[in-house]
Every structure is written in structure tokens, then in C-alpha cells.
Design an enzyme around this catalytic site. Structure first.
Site, PDB file in Angstrom:
ATOM      1  CB  ALA A   9      -0.932   0.002   1.215  1.00 23.82           C
ATOM      2  CE  LYS A  21       8.366   0.332  -2.078  1.00 16.67           C
ATOM      3  NZ  LYS A  21       8.914   0.473  -0.720  1.00 16.67           N
ATOM      4  CB  THR A  81       3.303  -2.862   8.923  1.00 17.94           C
ATOM      5  OG1 THR A  81       3.674  -2.603  10.285  1.00 17.94           O
ATOM      6  CG2 THR A  81       4.386  -2.337   7.990  1.00 17.94           C
ATOM      7  N   GLY A 138      14.242  -1.961  11.987  1.00 25.28           N
ATOM      8  CA  GLY A 138      13.777  -2.108  13.355  1.00 25.28           C
ATOM      9  C   GLY A 138      14.640  -3.121  14.090  1.00 25.28           C
ATOM     10  CG  ASN A 167      10.898  -6.824  11.606  1.00 27.22           C
ATOM     11  OD1 ASN A 167      10.735  -7.975  11.219  1.00 27.22           O
ATOM     12  ND2 ASN A 167       9.936  -5.911  11.579  1.00 27.22           N
ATOM     13  CG  HIS A 339      28.455  -7.785 -43.851  1.00 23.11           C
ATOM     14  ND1 HIS A 339      29.430  -8.730 -43.701  1.00 23.11           N
ATOM     15  CD2 HIS A 339      28.204  -7.727 -45.184  1.00 23.11           C
ATOM     16  CE1 HIS A 339      29.766  -9.209 -44.886  1.00 23.11           C
ATOM     17  NE2 HIS A 339      29.038  -8.613 -45.804  1.00 23.11           N
ATOM     18  CE1 TYR A 342      14.467  -2.665 -39.438  1.00 27.54           C
ATOM     19  CE2 TYR A 342      13.458  -2.135 -41.546  1.00 27.54           C
ATOM     20  CZ  TYR A 342      13.345  -2.398 -40.194  1.00 27.54           C
ATOM     21  OH  TYR A 342      12.116  -2.398 -39.597  1.00 27.54           O
ATOM     22  CB  ALA A 356      27.079  -5.546 -47.363  1.00 22.82           C
TER      23      ALA A 356
END
EC number: 2.7.7.23
Length: 433
Positions: A9, A21, A81, A138, A167, A339, A342, A356
Site C-alpha cells: 500500500a 514502487k 503495517t 527495526g 526485523n 552485415h 535492415y 551488405a
């Protein structure tokens, strides 16, 4: 059996990101997904506590995990928590099983095996770590292997801060324990939050047994900032590399190789230095040469690179793709592209040689179009194939040709401006005025 509650949360403000996160990734996978996988490996009853950007997280989770039970923390009333597992009346959220394991969502490195020492406890138990530098955690005060007190660092005095037992943020409680003590929690502390750790004080006062279970530090690294995320990702990378090498994959300079969780290997594979494999990839009996990038693709019985780039939806089988060749949504079967080419949105047949500088011109400024190339085709260097276009089998295309129309099987195709040689042209051009 036991139930698992995952706490997710928090805002994750130290990540300095608009992305929640728990959705930040390690090796291509959201952190939350790792802990969910671990939870489902030990339980058929998994609960996820959300608040900040909960709809965004829920949507991401449901794409992958169908059995999660979602809860919204009442942060305005019960923060912290302890508040995360409270219902409106301060009783614990409903679970299927009497034993309840509580995990934090920002601990993606936890595995089933790492939890085994804790899960073997027959009492209420808390996971502990012994840290050389316990700053930020903690502190846990022990007596005869039992927890006597847990103090959050913000509330600890100097003597308590010197304690190395901390902890781990992992708890195993019986439901009846939570039902008895959760309603007694208060938020009279520096943060004005309800702490799960305070439950131990109530239990200790009534002689409840709370086992202290020491766990391995590597598996319980919390991720609260980008530095910690990077550290966790490096640990995860080491695991993935080791798993691959245990399958027989040869890695040259392993620490230079990046691979993601969705990559799978079959047969004999070699990865040279600097290789990057991302997304869902299959590498089978393949040699990926130095500094090549493979994304969401299949490489089977082929060599790729060095410095090649297979973009998503590339399927390269029984082929050689050489240096500085880029493929995208391409199917190559028995093809050689040595070589500087694309090859996008194309299908290329067996025994075809791509010279090529060959380009499949797949985009007209509005839409992508496909190029189909048959078998036994020789495409000369510096040719352009303007899609949509189909090249038959047994075709020869001369160097420097621009193809805009289909070529039937068996043809030779040329499109060149005639060459003109002008005698003494050099001297005429540079003649002094």
C-alpha cells in the site's frame, strides 16, 4: 496450509517516480510479480493490500495472476503495517487458513526455500536478519531465542540502535493471535502509525511464544530507492546467469551479459560478452556473438552478431545474421545476412543470401508493409526492396537495385542508372579558371 498477505500500500516516495514502487522491474519483471510467484508456490490463498495507485497495480497483477484477493488499506484511519491488515473494526482481514504469513511487496528476492526455516515454526514467529550495519531497520531484542521486543529505528534509543538483530519484515502468525491482539494496537509512536511489530509486546506480556527465526540476508533485501533496486537486480541477474550456466549455457564474461526472466535456453548455447537478452526469448542451439541485442525473439540453430539487433517478433532459424544487421518482425529460415542490413516485416526462405546494405523498406509514412522472399535468392549489396513486394524463388537481384514490383521465380532483376565514363573528366572538373 497457510494464507499469505502481501503489503503493497505504500507510496514509495524514495523511488522518485510516478510508477508505483512495486511495478518497478528487476530483469524485465515487476518486483511485485516475484513475491506473488513465491506466495502462490506455498499457498492457495494470497491477499494483496493496496492503496496508492491501487487500480494501476491491480490491472497489472490481473494480467498475470488470477487468484489474488485484493484489499484496500484504510490509510486515513489505520496507517502503517499493522493498519494494513485491519478491517474497519480493527479485526484482521478474512483468510482461508489459520496460519498467516505476512510479506512486504518490496522484497522481490524472497524464494520458497528462503522462507522454509520460518515456515517450519510451530509457534508465532518473526524473521530476523543479523546485519553488520543495521541502520534503517527495526531492532529485535531476544531472550532464549524468543522475541522480547521489537523497536522501530525511529523510536529506538542509542542502546537499542547498537543491536545487530533486525526485523526482516516477515511474520508468521496464527489467526487467533491476530484476532486477540490486533484490536489492541495503537499509533502512539513517532510516525503515528500502527506497527505489526507492536503485536509482539502484547503477546509477550501474556507469555505467548514468538520464535525468532534468522534468515539469509540476500533473500530479504528491501527495495526503497533506485540504488536498492539496482542492487536487487544485480543479485537477480546472478541467479539467472547461474541457472543458465547450470543448463550448460556457455557465457563469456558473465557479468557483462544481461538477461531477463523470460529468456529460456535449449541445447548448446554460447553467449559472448556484452550480450543483452530481453523479454520472452527462446535461444536454442545458438551462438549469440558479442554485443548483440535480442528482444522478444527466437534464435534456433543460428549464429547472430557481433553487434546485431533482433527486435521483437524475429524468428531466426538455421541462419546466420552478422554484424550490424537489424531484424524486426522477421522470419528467416536458412538465410545468410552477413552485415549492415535492415530486415523488417519480412519472410525469407531457405538458401537465400542477403548482401551488405540491403534494406526492406517496410514503412510508407503511414503503414507498415511486408516483404516476402522465396528460396535460393541472391540479393546483391546495397539493394532496396520497397514493400509490399514479393520475390519468387531462384531469383538474382543485382547490386544497387531498387525493387518496387514483384519478381517472378527464375528471373534476374536489375534497376541501375547507366554508368557514364567521361574521358579527361577529372581534369576538366578541376581546371583552373
Amino acid at each position: 496450509m497457510l494464507s499469505v498477505i502481501i503489503l503493497a500500500a505504500g507510496k514509495g516516495t524514495r523511488m522518485h517516480s510516478s510508477l508505483p514502487k512495486t511495478l518497478h522491474t528487476l530483469c524485465g519483471e515487476p518486483m511485485l510479480f516475484y513475491i506473488l510467484e513465491t506466495a502462490f508456490s506455498i499457498s492457495n490463498d494470497v491477499h494483496l493490500i493496496l492503496h496508492h495507485q491501487q487500480e494501476r497495480i491491480k490491472e497489472a497483477v490481473l494480467e498475470r495472476f488470477k487468484g489474488v484477493v485484493f484489499h484496500t488499506q484504510i490509510v486515513e484511519k489505520y496507517s502503517g503495517t499493522g493498519g494494513a491488515i485491519m478491517q474497519e473494526d480493527k479485526t484482521p482481514i478474512l483468510t482461508k487458513h489459520e496460519r498467516i504469513l505476512i510479506l512486504n511487496a518490496d522484497m522481490p528476492l524472497i524464494t520458497k526455500d528462503a522462507l522454509t526455516p520460518l515456515l517450519k515454526s510451530h509457534n508465532n514467529a518473526i524473521g530476523l536478519l543479523h546485519l553488520a550495519d543495521p541502520k534503517g531497520y527495526g531492532r529485535v531484542i531476544l531472550e532464549n531465542h524468543q522475541v522480547r521486543k521489537i523497536v522501530e529505528e525511529k523510536d529506538a534509543n542509542d542502546e537499542e540502535k547498537a543491536i545487530k538483530s533486525v526485523n526482516a519484515g516477515v511474520y508468521l502468525f496464527e489467526r487467533k493471535f491476530l484476532e486477540k491482539y490486533l484490536p489492541k494496537l495503537h499509533n502512539q509512536n513517532a510516525q503515528k502509525e500502527y506497527y505489526l511489530t507492536d503485536l509482539t509486546a502484547f503477546g509477550i506480556n501474556e507469555n505467548e511464544k514468538i520464535d525468532a527465526i534468522f534468515l539469509e540476508e540476500e533473500f530479504f533485501l528491501g527495495v526503497n530507492c533506485q540504488t536498492e533496486r539496482a542492487k536487487a537486480e544485480e543479485i537477480m541477474l546472478e541467479r539467472l546467469r547461474k541457472n543458465a550456466m547450470d543448463l550448460g549455457v556457455v557465457m563469456q564474461l558473465p557479468k557483462s551479459i544481461y538477461l531477463e526472466k523470460g529468456v529460456s535456453f535449449k541445447g548448446e548455447c554460447v553467449l559472448e560478452q556484452g550480450v543483452r537478452l530481453s523479454g520472452t526469448c527462446l535461444i536454442e542451439n545458438a551462438h549469440i556473438k558479442a554485443y548483440s541485442v535480442i528482444e522478444e525473439s527466437q534464435i534456433v540453430n543460428s549464429s547472430v552478431g557481433p553487434f546485431a539487433h533482433a527486435r521483437p517478433k524475429s524468428t531466426i532459424c538455421d541462419s546466420h545474421v552478422g554484424n550490424f544487421v537489424e531484424t524486426k518482425n522477421a522470419k528467416l529460415q536458412g538465410t545468410k545476412a552477413g552485415h549492415l542490413s535492415y530486415l523488417g516485416d519480412c519472410e525469407i526462405g531457405k538458401n537465400t543470401n542477403v548482401g551488405a546494405g540491403v534494406i526492406t523498406c517496410n514503412y510508407d509514412g503511414k503503414k507498415k508493409h511486408q516483404t516476402i522472399i522465396g528460396e535460393n535468392v541472391f540479393i546483391g549489396s546495397d539493394s532496396q526492396l520497397v514493400a509490399p513486394v514479393t520475390i519468387g524463388s531462384n531469383v538474382l537481384i543485382g547490386s544497387g537495385t531498387t525493387i518496387t514490383k514483384d519478381i517472378p521465380s527464375g528471373f534476374l532483376s536489375l534497376s541501375r542508372t547507366p554508368q557514364t565514363n567521361i574521358e579527361n573528366g577529372y581534369f576538366k572538373f578541376f581546371k583552373k579558371s
